[in-house]
Design an enzyme around this catalytic site. Structure first.
Site, PDB file in Angstrom:
ATOM      1  N   ASP A   1      -4.078   7.486  -0.264  1.00  0.00           N
ATOM      2  CA  ASP A   1      -4.788   7.015  -1.453  1.00  0.00           C
ATOM      3  C   ASP A   1      -5.335   5.623  -1.161  1.00  0.00           C
ATOM      4  O   ASP A   1      -5.163   5.097  -0.071  1.00  0.00           O
ATOM      5  CB  ASP A   1      -3.853   7.019  -2.671  1.00  0.00           C
ATOM      6  CG  ASP A   1      -2.873   5.865  -2.607  1.00  0.00           C
ATOM      7  OD1 ASP A   1      -2.213   5.726  -1.567  1.00  0.00           O
ATOM      8  OD2 ASP A   1      -2.779   5.088  -3.574  1.00  0.00           O
TER       9      ASP A   1
ATOM     10  N   ALA B   1       0.866  -1.177   0.000  1.00  0.00           N
ATOM     11  CA  ALA B   1       0.000   0.000   0.000  1.00  0.00           C
ATOM     12  C   ALA B   1       0.898   1.220   0.000  1.00  0.00           C
ATOM     13  O   ALA B   1       1.993   1.179   0.553  1.00  0.00           O
ATOM     14  CB  ALA B   1      -0.872   0.006   1.240  1.00  0.00           C
ATOM     15  N   THR B   2       0.444   2.275  -0.640  1.00  0.00           N
ATOM     16  CA  THR B   2       1.379   3.361  -0.901  1.00  0.00           C
ATOM     17  C   THR B   2       0.843   4.754  -0.653  1.00  0.00           C
ATOM     18  O   THR B   2      -0.346   4.993  -0.787  1.00  0.00           O
ATOM     19  CB  THR B   2       1.805   3.311  -2.370  1.00  0.00           C
ATOM     20  OG1 THR B   2       0.631   3.055  -3.124  1.00  0.00           O
ATOM     21  CG2 THR B   2       2.818   2.246  -2.589  1.00  0.00           C
ATOM     22  N   THR B   3       1.722   5.618  -0.378  1.00  0.00           N
ATOM     23  CA  THR B   3       1.535   7.066  -0.293  1.00  0.00           C
ATOM     24  C   THR B   3       0.485   7.536   0.714  1.00  0.00           C
ATOM     25  O   THR B   3      -0.713   7.500   0.473  1.00  0.00           O
ATOM     26  CB  THR B   3       1.221   7.697  -1.669  1.00  0.00           C
ATOM     27  OG1 THR B   3       2.098   7.140  -2.624  1.00  0.00           O
ATOM     28  CG2 THR B   3       1.456   9.194  -1.613  1.00  0.00           C
TER      29      THR B   3
ATOM     30  N   ALA C   1       2.019   2.951  -8.390  1.00  0.00           N
ATOM     31  CA  ALA C   1       1.521   2.265  -7.203  1.00  0.00           C
ATOM     32  C   ALA C   1       0.595   3.144  -6.374  1.00  0.00           C
ATOM     33  O   ALA C   1      -0.033   2.689  -5.429  1.00  0.00           O
ATOM     34  CB  ALA C   1       2.689   1.800  -6.343  1.00  0.00           C
TER      35      ALA C   1
END
Lengths: 259, 271
Positions: free
Chosen positions: B65, B48-50, B232
């Protein structure tokens, strides 16, 4: 010495008498179902007597602080690990009391060379509706009294523990008369406080079987209860938050008791 | 008579924390001793990102996000990376959700367990440290190449002589860094940090002075920018109407911004 069965029975009887004597000065605790949730109330003796156990479960206790603490820790630990590994919905007061606490307390009580738990516990679990509220009392010997079997109709929308059988019976009979399901928290606080006073009066007047009059209750309440001395907590029925336990503030209690 | 003290050390109840309790009961996974690094050809983990957070006039805003990926594959586009731990604390996660969600669960129970057993709320320092310990316990997995988590932690400190929102980010080993203005982690974070730095220094006003709708605008623009360069990061999925999760920590607790509110700001000042 106690290899002989009747010696054992005698030892148990002595021990029961000893524990009852130790518990007799315990300040009564009333748990009572109302529209907003389940109210716990007692009048303080200086130390906290009402505790949060898990999201929907609370406990009140009288007895030796060390024993209360051990049982409280055990209950929190069991509920927390269950809630963590499965989910909060899988934590059940019924199972906690019957499966975990009761057998341990019974064993401690009956092993006459060891120390029993010097404590009397009052548990409640708040339900989605008042009919689903569960009240359990767990005795020092592991005996459990419940407000209704899972299949039976709910017997009482309250439960009481106190130092003596007579005092508890007096409060129960008072609340059966005065407290109706559907009452609001404000009424609940008032009834619970009167219940506490009734227990005190029952301790004073063991020679009369007559329940105290409203005037007697009001007079005794004015005399014995200070606003700041009241300890109260609620398990909220609303599912807006997962954690339902909340201590009542002095102003909330004051508003309900006119103190 | 037994000598005094023979049984004493065992009898005194230690103030055991919740992870220790879980380990004692065999309920928490342990790092395997040394199975060697994970073969990437055999296994691609989900990421999972950002995530980002900054202080604004109404407290701390935390945004993430919604995308979860495994290698080049989008696994899920509705992941929730901004997790409520208690009434005033948020843990936002970049990294492996399997590990991060478990950490969040342990953390949530740790705080409650502490409050219930000790009859007082855990201090902010205690909470920050609890997450640090979980990260360090996880470091064995990280060194094998799986389960890396780089969280942001936001909470409100009532006990301090200067009560106010607090914001921390961590590295994968568990070092915690308190920040006064903003934090961002995850694969899209370089762009986000650039934007937050720019806004804070040369924007119309510093981040700390922004109103809520202005803060939401900055958060959405930052995530949109991150998604522009980083596959991603999901950013804002315009066709699917999947908006980032945005939560605010303030004195009154945590509020989750309604999707319509975010959509309105998006339409007005981002799209």
């Amino acid at each position: 010495m106690i290899e002989e069965p009747y010696r054992w029975v005698e030892a148990i009887a002595n021990r029961r008498e000893y524990i009852e004597t130790q518990l007799v000065s315990g300040s009564p605790i009333v748990a009572l179902g109302c529209e907003e949730g389940i109210l716990f109330l007692t009048v303080g003796s200086g130390r906290q007597k009402i505790f949060e156990i898990y999201d929907r479960i609370a406990m009140g206790a009288i007895g030796h602080p060390g024993d209360i603490e051990r049982l409280r820790m055990a209950a929190i630990e069991l509920a927390s690990t269950e809630g963590f590994t499965r989910s909060a919905a899988d934590v059940s007061l019924r199972r906690l009391a019957y499966y975990s606490l009761s057998p341990v307390m019974k064993t401690a009580f009956e092993q006459v060379y060891g120390a029993p738990y010097l404590a009397r516990l009052l548990f409640a679990e708040v339900g989605a509706t008042q009919a689903q509220d569960l009240f359990l009392r767990v005795e020092y010997d592991g005996a459990i009294t419940s407000n209704g079997a899972p299949t039976a109709v709910q017997l009482d929308a309250f439960a009481v523990i106190s130092g003596s059988r007579d005092a508890t019976a007096a409060v129960e009979s008072y609340l059966r008369d005065q407290h109706k399901p559907g009452a609001t928290l404000v009424h609940g606080i008032d009834a619970a406080l009167n219940g506490w006073v009734v227990a005190q009066l029952a301790g004073d007047t063991t020679n009369t079987k007559e329940p105290p009059t409203d005037a007697q209750i009001a007079a005794a309440r004015a005399e014995r209860v200070r606003a700041g001395g009241i300890e109260g907590a609620i398990l909220e029925r609303s599912d807006a938050r997962a954690i339902r336990y909340r201590m009542l503030s002095e102003s909330e209690i004051g508003a309900a008791t006119g103190a | 008579m037994e000598p005094a003290g023979a049984a004493m050390p065992r009898e005194f109840a230690a103030l055991e924390d919740f992870p220790t309790l879980l380990r004692r009961r065999g309920l928490m996974s342990q790092t395997p001793l040394s199975p060697g690094p994970v073969d990437r050809a055999q296994f691609t983990e989900t990421h999972a990102t950002t995530i980002l957070a900054f202080k604004f006039s109404g407290g701390v805003l935390v945004a993430g996000d919604r995308r979860a990926t495994a290698g080049n594959t989008v696994v899920y586009d509705r992941a929730d990376k901004v997790l409520e731990i208690d009434r005033h604390s948020i843990m936002a996660i970049a990294g492996v959700p399997a590990t991060a969600w478990e950490m969040a669960r342990v953390l949530e129970h740790s705080f409650q367990y502490f409050r219930r057993t000790q009859l007082q709320e855990m201090s902010v320092d205690g909470k920050v440290r609890a997450l640090s310990k979980l990260l360090r316990d996880n470091f064995g997995f990280v060194m094998q190449g799986v389960g890396v988590v780089v969280p942001i932690f936001a909470t409100y400190d009532f006990a301090s002589h200067e009560p106010g929102p607090r914001l921390y980010f961590y590295d994968a080993m568990g070092a915690q860094f308190e920040v006064t203005e903003y934090a961002a982690t995850g694969s899209g974070s370089p762009g986000v940090r650039g934007i937050l730095y720019y806004e804070n220094k040369w924007g119309k006003k510093p981040l700390a002075k922004l109103r809520e709708d202005e803060a939401v605008t900055v958060a959405l623009r930052a995530l949109d920018t991150a998604a522009e360069a980083d596959t991603a990061t999901g950013g804002v999925d315009r066709s699917g109407k999947i908006f980032p999760i945005i939560k605010v920590v303030s004195q009154d607790g945590i509020s989750t911004l309604a999707e319509e509110k975010i959509a309105a700001v998006f339409k007005r000042s981002v799209a």
